[in-house]
Scaffold this motif. Structure first.
Motif, short mmCIF file in Angstrom:
data_model
loop_
_atom_site.label_atom_id
_atom_site.label_comp_id
_atom_site.label_asym_id
_atom_site.label_seq_id
_atom_site.Cartn_x
_atom_site.Cartn_y
_atom_site.Cartn_z
N GLU A 230 0.69 -1.52 -0.26
CA GLU A 230 -0.23 -0.25 -0.02
C GLU A 230 0.94 1.24 -0.43
OE1 GLU A 230 -3.14 1.93 -0.62
OE2 GLU A 230 -3.01 -0.28 -0.13
N ARG A 233 1.71 2.20 -3.95
CA ARG A 233 0.40 2.49 -5.18
C ARG A 233 0.67 3.62 -5.25
NH1 ARG A 233 -3.12 -0.99 -6.13
NH2 ARG A 233 -4.32 1.20 -6.41
N THR A 290 -1.05 -2.71 -8.54
CA THR A 290 -1.01 -3.46 -7.42
C THR A 290 0.41 -4.13 -7.43
OG1 THR A 290 -3.44 -3.38 -7.25
CG2 THR A 290 -2.07 -4.98 -6.22
N THR A 294 3.75 -4.08 -5.74
CA THR A 294 3.96 -5.89 -4.45
C THR A 294 5.75 -5.55 -4.95
OG1 THR A 294 2.04 -5.87 -5.09
CG2 THR A 294 3.71 -7.91 -4.34
#
Length: 524
Positions: A230, A233, A290, A294
């Motif tokens: 998060e 992002r 996303t 990651t």
């Protein structure tokens, strides 16, 4: 290889010992390898991924702009650990199958010493934490002589294979004992760091240390704690087109790329239809954001671990006498499908193509070397533009340690020490060679002859004017192209590269298993 004169070593490969005792000033060496990380991912190579600890190593040391790997995990690791071209030590392909050909045995030969065996013979304690990927997949259930603890490492923790989950990797070994149970909060990258830190803490400070930290990240699968993802992002919401331009601009500012050059947009790798960010669906864009967040989180966790290593070394009072080396085993991969290829296109900025190919995107890696004692870094913060190769790591470590190679292997290694460049001098000119899955290349001064695959035409590239491999000059200089092809063929004959093989993964494995079960005919 440019080295000191060799002296006698006793007892053969795995049991040799050095006649010369190490002196107390031999530096500790910490060699850190990432997996499938692109050329421009980290901050000190233009990336937006937050890597303050790696960046600090670069600020105090030297970065290479033309450092090359073999294009794939197993071959790069074999070259790194032996100082030989991968085919010369039996690791021309992967650990998936023994092809019963000298260059393709599926694990490194026991006839050539590893860097751990060499350093151990020269008075070093040797440790490894992380991914091995140099033992046949069929040999994971019981040590067969090729495990890290059997190839010179005093202590080992990590996974022998080249894949699996970050939460339950397999097979994980501590020395020669297999570990099958993991705590609920287990994360492989963190475990690699924790084990390396533990080895350092237990290490006696009056003895030199060689530490190999081989991270699995950011290799697929894309897995990281949700909170870390998060945090990354937001920076990816602008999309890959903007981010590629930003990386390219930073690479120019840092001095990696001359001012006059423009960012290439590669269409051929997308079959002539590379999509602009705006043409993706909202769902595709969200998935790419996303996935990229990651990926970034995975690299940032590696960076956190490097910070812990430096801190632990400093707490032990060893920092001033420790050398850190950082690199990646190959470029970013397109194995993640359509969106994965668009991720790799960003990661490998500004270069063409991806992991497993011998074009620049597959074989270009960051390479950083720095002394813990900043005063020893004569080229502090500088960029070395001389070509170098992953086979150079072993002779460089040997020169740092004033180590000697076993007399029974007194023939020259193809690699050479990089210390002249690190001290501001020149590396001896030589040609560099590449092959993986029939993708082939030779670099000779500023010329590169390369082909993407067995059935592709050779391309002649002038790297001085076209480092991004956009213009094929083979039609303009046919004699030079033929001359370099002849040299590549001679290298391939010498190093057990032939016959070339380009079967797909599953077909190749089945073919050679059937062949040596009497069910198939020999390959051409």
């Amino acid at each position: 290889m440019q080295r000191v004169i060799y002296t006698s070593l006793l007892l053969g490969v795995t049991g040799f010992s050095c006649v010369k005792a190490q002196n107390s000033v031999s530096p500790n060496i910490i060699l850190i390898l990432c997996d499938d990380m692109g050329f421009s991912d980290i901050g000190c190579y233009g990336g937006e991924i937050h890597t303050p600890n790696i960046d600090r190593l670069a600020e105090n040391g030297i970065r290479f702009s033309q450092f090359k790997n073999t294009g794939r995990s197993c071959p790069s690791r074999a070259a790194l650990l032996t100082g030989h071209y991968q085919h010369d030590v039996g690791m021309g392909w992967m650990t998936a199958v023994d092809e019963h050909r000298p260059g393709y045995r599926g694990e490194i030969t026991g006839k050539i010493p590893t860097i751990a065996e060499v350093m151990k013979a020269n008075g070093y304690s040797t440790y490894m934490s992380g991914k091995w990927h140099l033992t046949l997949d069929d040999a994971f259930d019981a040590p067969n002589g090729s495990y890290p603890a059997q190839r010179g490492f005093d202590k080992y923790y990590g996974c022998l294979s080249g894949g699996g989950s970050y939460y339950t990797p397999t097979p994980v070994y501590h020395n020669l004992t297999r570990i099958k149970e993991f705590p609920d909060d287990y994360y492989y990258t963190t475990a690699i760091t924790d084990s390396a830190v533990s080895f350092i803490r237990q290490h006696p400070v009056d003895k030199p240390m060689f530490m190999y930290v081989a991270h699995y990240a950011p290799h697929l699968p894309l897995q990281a704690p949700a909170g870390r993802v998060e945090k990354c992002r937001e920076r990816y919401k602008v999309g890959y087109d903007v981010l590629r331009k930003q990386r390219f601009a930073r690479l120019k500012e840092m001095g990696f790329i001359p001012e006059g050059m423009e960012l290439p947009v590669y269409q051929k790798e997308f079959e002539g239809k590379r999509p602009a960010w705006e043409t993706l669906t909202t769902k595709q864009q969200e998935q790419w954001i996303t996935d990229m967040a990651t990926y970034a989180a995975m690299v940032e966790i590696v960076d956190d671990g490097i910070g812990q290593l430096v801190e632990t070394v400093e707490q032990k009072g060893m920092l001033d006498n420790t050398v850190f080396i950082f690199l990646s085993d190959n470029g970013a991969t397109r194995e993640g499908g359509y969106l994965g290829q668009l991720m790799a296109d960003l990661s490998n900025t500004p270069y063409r193509d991806y992991k497993s190919r011998c074009l620049q995107g597959g074989t270009s890696t960051p390479f950083i070397l720095t002394y813990g004692n900043v005063a020893k870094n004569k080229s502090k913060g500088e960029i070395c533009r001389q070509p170098a190769h992953i086979i150079d790591v072993l002779p460089t470590c040997m020169d740092l340690a004033s180590a000697r190679y076993p007399k029974s292997f007194e023939e020259d290694l193809p690699g050479m020490t990089l210390l002249p460049a690190i001290g501001g001098g020149k590396i001896k000119k030589r040609e560099l060679f590449f092959e993986h899955e029939a993708s082939c290349a030779i670099i000779s001064e500023h010329w590169k002859l390369v082909r993407a695959g067995r059935n592709d035409a050779w391309e002649l590239i002038d790297l001085s004017a076209d480092p991004f491999e956009t213009k094929d000059l083979s039609g303009q200089y046919p004699k030079l192209a033929r001359k370099l092809e002849t040299r590549w063929n001679k290298w391939a004959e010498k190093y057990n590269v032939f016959p070339l093989e380009d079967k797909s993964w599953t077909v190749r494995i089945k073919y050679y298993r059937d062949l040596y079960s009497g069910k198939s005919e020999k390959t051409e």
